[in-house]
Scaffold this active site. Structure first.
Site, mmCIF file in Angstrom:
data_model
loop_
_atom_site.group_PDB
_atom_site.id
_atom_site.type_symbol
_atom_site.label_atom_id
_atom_site.label_comp_id
_atom_site.label_asym_id
_atom_site.label_seq_id
_atom_site.Cartn_x
_atom_site.Cartn_y
_atom_site.Cartn_z
ATOM 1 C CG ASP A 123 -2.538 35.459 -13.275
ATOM 2 O OD1 ASP A 123 -2.079 36.614 -13.238
ATOM 3 O OD2 ASP A 123 -2.159 34.556 -12.509
ATOM 4 C CE1 TYR A 340 0.195 34.656 -14.907
ATOM 5 C CE2 TYR A 340 -0.480 33.372 -16.821
ATOM 6 C CZ TYR A 340 -0.562 33.654 -15.468
ATOM 7 O OH TYR A 340 -1.424 32.928 -14.671
ATOM 8 C CB CYS A 831 -20.359 -17.216 32.233
ATOM 9 S SG CYS A 831 -19.913 -18.961 31.991
ATOM 10 C CB CYS A 836 -20.144 -18.787 28.186
ATOM 11 S SG CYS A 836 -21.839 -18.453 28.720
#
Length: 923
Positions: A123, A340, A831, A836
């Site tokens: 193109d 085109y 724990c 904790c």
């Protein structure tokens, strides 16, 4: 005529174009055409003989499928979390042939080796020229001495193709450079902003796009200004406040008809003023004709058709989207029916055989008679087309190239678009419509009114261009000085109305006027807005922004950087044109544009809170963890854990500084920094010793009151492990910010972040005691494991009770059994308190322990090895000395083995705490 035939490789942009060109050229060659397969089954090879300016040629025709190459970043930068998005403005890029086009490349290479000439049938625009140079790069790589030519054509018809073959030219490198610059600019800007806003927003908010998909909040330098036009018009409509107005209307009916007169004041917003004027007119209602104008009026046909007008008119007349219009136009072009379809030109060259194009349409059953009249000199209908003022020097305006009454494989849209192209061409070579227009002015009590009437004398181009109309009504006959009493005289009210939403034709006009995109790409930008759910289009082809589109524009608008405005892109497009004309170089444009946009990006990231605020107006906040760190900063070093991403300087929500992997949460590698840092910024200085590199050094600024007096406030440091000062300050000052509510023990105790071990990736710390990754100073195994005391091997009967007092909070611990892949069946104590995080493996408790921890560290405050939290003292604490040579395997708090070597002497048989060199120094 040369006796020896030259072998010529011809390359077209698409397989269909290659076939059409080969068929046209082979008919004149007389030897017929042979077809064979190439490496790619979609791109066949055609062979035939042909004469180019008395030179015998053996033509080999094949094709590519659009761009042969792609532009992308090097592998290291391709993944979203691989680097700081700001680094994409300098990251290396390369052009390469993708995997799905390797067969096409092989065909070109094989054929090029056997040929002497290369003729490019691509193109004839900048994009086509760029593809041409991609083909040239591949072919000259196979054979360097090819003679390279370019064929310029605008339609797949015999006249154009033979003329192009006989007038070959050289390819234009400037056009290709302009596209290269545009591709690189779009790649860098689009990737940086897309990564930034996607990682910032997609997990922070619940964004429902109506279907399950991976959300990408893309940014494009053309896409966003296009969205800006839509949002700006929408805001105009939302901001509009209806205001009532009043106008005086007058009409007069006679034997010849009715004339409606409009008030020349238009309308008034003040009701009191309007009622006073209206009462004056009703008190003295006699109308006096003060002026009568009769003049000839022309309605001119349109300019020759270019791409933008084709899209706008197809949208206006047929409600076809610009994207669909270009698809249909491309198919008509490839079949040879129109020229085109991607062209900016709207004027015909003097050499164009316009009469020949009209002659081709004489046999058409609908517009054929009009075409015949055009060719008849006695009809005086012919007029040379007007000049629209645009010429891209590549293609003529869009026009019909072959007669058709409709093909069997055409859809209704093919027929409509072909009709539009033909009628438009016939109209632009026709005389304008002629009308007789009459204007009558009257005076009522000093107020002026006007009526207009029109009679069409000659329709001319309107006979064929059914899309245009020129309405009007005839007025009764009036003479100057004539007086009459109006049939009606009224005071009417109305309200102002906002402008309508932008139609597709309006949007294309805005983009064209602002220089956003090109004629070949505008429809793509509009389609992306719809695909990304930034905008919607209704049945009348009018656009509205979605909440997502409006929020993004609003966020950038609030920042003060109008990235959604067309100005920046307009300047870029002007620069591309300058490159194609040779007035600027590709490197100049790249440097200026990228420097400008990087500054915009850095400012946008600094002000990201504005974007978050705007999104919060439209979307609900999400509780999902964010895939991208909103505090992402400058890259410091490659990540040695995942070996895929970079590690960047970051500040966590609680204020602590760290250097973390940008692939978080997939990779949790992190280096914590001292809590006494007030400022930190990555420099361009590279550490000469640390690997893997490059490791960029960081300029730190410490808070004077939180560091010992013999340390400087400013320090240029390295996090790679070589920086002694940084290690010492981390030990003395701890990690993270001070927390008055913390539970850390000892003077200046600090609470360390919880472990975020997940899957096979764990957060990687650098121990300041042994300089090994995977743990911190507090958790260093070499400080707590005594090689001379074997680990506990209690049987079930001799083990500790199911409960153990927590050494951190004093509460009860319970025994659990691990079920992870690496520790399945292993016992540990945890724990029970939710606040904790105490945790310890049963087999890590020494035989002589009493359940109070794993030994004691010297210095202030006893330390407990846990997986999540540890007390921290000001002084340097040393663990008991031990060595790998004694057969002890060092483990982290989670039981994972630690490997490495002494950072003092480099010996892998021991760690730094038992290094003889260190012992001598301590002694």
């Amino acid at each position: 005529m040369s006796g020896r035939a030259i072998r010529v490789l011809n390359v077209a942009e698409k397989p269909s174009v290659a076939k059409s060109v080969a068929e046209i050229l082979s008919r004149r060659g007389g030897g017929g055409m042979r077809v064979r397969d190439g490496r790619s089954r979609y791109n066949r090879v055609f062979e035939f003989e042909y004469m180019i300016r008395n030179q015998r040629c053996f033509m080999v025709m094949t094709s590519v499928t659009g761009h042969l190459m792609e532009l992308d970043f090097d592998e290291r930068y391709k993944k979203w979390h691989s680097c700081d998005p700001a680094a994409l403005y300098q990251a290396p890029v390369r052009k390469f042939v993708p995997q799905d086009k390797l067969d096409i490349r092989r065909t070109l290479e094989e054929e090029a080796r056997k040929c002497e000439w290369l003729v490019l049938w691509l193109d004839c625009d900048r994009e086509g020229e760029n593809i041409a140079y991609e083909v040239i790069e591949v072919c000259t790589g196979a054979k360097s001495n090819l003679n390279i030519y370019r064929a310029h054509f605008s339609a797949l018809i015999e006249r154009e193709i033979h003329e192009a073959a006989q007038n070959l030219v050289r390819p234009n490198k400037l056009f290709a450079d302009a596209v290269d610059a545009r591709q690189e600019i779009d790649l860098r800007i689009g990737a940086s902003f897309t990564r930034f806003q996607t990682m910032l927003l997609k997990d922070a908010f619940i964004i429902d796009l109506g279907e399950e998909r991976n959300i990408v909040l893309s940014y494009g330098p053309c896409q966003f200004p296009t969205l800006g036009f839509i949002v700006e018009r929408y805001w105009e409509i939302q901001a509009h406040e209806p205001e009532e107005f009043w106008t005086v209307n007058c009409s007069h009916t006679s034997e010849e008809g009715t004339a409606s007169f409009t008030w020349l004041r238009g309308h008034l917003f003040d009701y009191a003023s309007a009622i006073v004027i209206y009462e004056m007119c009703t008190e003295e209602p006699t109308a006096t004709v003060i002026n009568v104008k009769n003049h000839e009026k022309f309605k001119y046909p349109p300019h020759p058709l270019n791409t933008i007008e084709l899209q706008k008119r197809a949208s206006r007349y047929y409600r076809m989207s610009s994207e669909h219009t270009m698809k249909v136009a491309e198919e008509l072009y490839q079949a040879g029916f129109i020229s085109y379809p991607r062209t900016e030109t709207d004027n015909f060259s003097p050499n164009t055989d316009l009469a020949g194009i009209v002659r081709d349409q004489v046999e058409h059953p609908v517009w054929g008679p009009y075409a015949q009249r055009l060719l008849d000199p006695d009809a005086r209908l012919w007029r040379n087309p007007s000049n629209g003022g645009h010429d891209d020097k590549a293609h003529p305006p869009i026009h019909p190239t072959k007669f058709s009454t409709g093909q069997s494989n055409w859809t209704q849209d093919h027929a409509k678009l072909y009709e539009l192209v033909v009628r438009h061409f016939l109209a632009c070579v026709s005389q304008p419509a002629v009308g007789a227009e009459t204007t009558v002015e009257i005076d009522i009590a000093g107020e002026l009114f006007q009526a207009n009437g029109r009679a069409i004398i000659a329709k001319n181009y309107l006979d064929v261009y059914r899309f245009d109309s020129w309405g009007g009504s005839l007025l009764p006959t009036y003479t100057v000085g004539q007086q009459f009493i109006p049939t009606s005289l009224t005071l009417d009210s109305g309200v102002t109305r906002p402008p309508p939403l932008l139609s597709e034709a309006d949007l294309l006009s805005c983009m064209d006027k602002a220089g956003i995109g090109t004629d070949a790409t505008m429809h793509d930008h509009i389609k992306k807005l719809l695909d990304r759910c930034y905008a919607t289009k209704d049945a009348n082809t009018r656009f509205s922004p979605t909440n997502l589109g409006e929020a993004l524009v609003m966020g950038y608008d609030d920042m003060g950087y109008e990235l959604w405005k067309p100005y920046l892109r307009s300047m870029m497009e002007a620069d591309m044109r300058a490159v194609s004309m040779g007035t600027k170089t590709k490197s100049q444009v790249l440097e200026i544009c990228l420097q400008q946009m990087k500054a915009c990006f850095l400012d946008a990231r600094t002000n990201k809170a504005k974007l978050l605020d705007a999104m919060q107006l439209f979307f609900q906040r999400s509780n999902r963890p964010q895939g991208g760190d909103v505090n992402q900063g400058a890259v410091v070093r490659p990540c040695g854990a995942c070996c895929e991403s970079d590690m960047a300087l970051k500040r966590t929500p609680n204020g602590s500084l760290m250097v973390g992997c940008m692939s978080y949460p997939l990779c949790r590698n992190v280096v914590w920094l001292p809590g006494s840092i007030s400022e930190a910024s990555v420099t361009n200085n590279i550490c000469p010793t640390c690997t893997p590199g490059p490791v960029f050094m960081i300029q730190f600024k410490f808070r004077r009151l939180e560091i010992p007096p013999n340390y400087d406030v400013d320090h240029l440091g390295c996090i790679g492990g070589c920086d002694t000062i940084l290690r010492e300050l981390t030990e003395m000052c701890g990690r993270g910010p001070k927390n008055s509510a913390g539970t850390g023990r000892g003077q200046g105790g600090r609470e360390t972040p919880r472990s975020t071990t997940s899957g096979t990736h764990s957060r990687l710390l650098f121990c300041t005691n042994c300089n090994q990754p995977g743990h911190s100073f507090d958790d260093c195994p070499s400080r707590f494991v005594n090689p001379r005391m074997p680990q506990s091997t209690h049987s079930n009967n001799g083990r500790y009770s199911d409960q153990l007092p927590c050494r951190q909070c004093g509460g009860p611990c319970v025994q659990r059994t691990a079920n992870t892949e690496n520790n399945r069946g292993r016992k540990f104590y945890k724990c029970q308190s939710e606040n904790c995080g105490f945790f310890i493996w049963e087999d890590s408790i020494l035989d002589n322990a009493t359940g109070q921890g794993v030994g004691r560290a010297r210095g202030r405050g006893a330390r407990t090895v846990t997986a999540s939290r540890s007390g921290r003292g000001r002084g340097r604490a040393r663990g008991q000395r031990s060595a790998n040579s004694d057969g002890v395997t060092f483990v982290t708090a989670t039981g994972e083995p630690v490997s490495g070597r002494c950072f003092i002497c480099g010996d892998p048989s021991h760690f730094a705490n038992t290094c003889p060199e260190r012992v001598r120094v301590d002694a």
